[in-house]
Design an enzyme around this catalytic site. Sequence first.
Site: not given
Length: 263
Positions: A167, A154
Amino acid sequence: MSAPNNFLETAFGLTGRRALVTGSSQGIGFALALGLAKAGAAIVLNGRNTDKLKQAHADLIKEVPDADVLTLPFDATDHDAVRVAVDDFEANHGAIDILVNNAGMQHRTPLADFPADKFDMLLQTNVASVFHVGQAVARHMIERKSGKIINICSVQTALARPGIAPYTATKGAVANLTKGMATDWAGFGLQCNAIAPGYFDTPLNAALVADPEFSAWLEKRTPAARWGKVEELVGACVFLSSPASSFVNGHCLYVDGAISVSL
């Protein structure tokens, strides 16, 4: 005019190869599975929800009628279940040549109030699953001395944002696990790399997409000035799945509209 086409088919064609994409019943996973199918690969769709997998199978066949598509339901966070599913598939259907570790989840809460159970869930879904499925598939690839593993990272691999610190930690871990896979397995003929998407319009980001204030901020913050479209990840995935990337290993390829390189 035939030479360029022959080159492209040799370098980037995936005909004769099979790709397992985890978490591929929707969103980025489905888009990557569809893109790999269009490039000629046979596809194995994975997820925990069998109804969603059946629908994804039907949707993919509708887009690519001659595609070779199978479903393989298992929980990517369950080490033993993953091992059994992968070993059984290899024994009964043949080699998995390409693995895309896409299964993942998000939970947004300020760090001071972040629930411990959600933190553990993020670790299991976003990090442990990459280890479980990666190891199970790589053992067969190592025997064949050939294989491609692509882990989905990501933009949060490199950047942080309020409310998603765990995250961010998991995606940093996936990037380093990718480096470790490459270091351990490159000598056996495997190429292990990662793709780091920026902000894409997906079910995982539905709350952000629906927030006009956030979307306005994102358009100003991203040099490309827009959300990404999931099909824009396909080219990177095809490249890392193909012979064209035969000496690319341990790399994290950002597909993010330049947000990670600008202030």
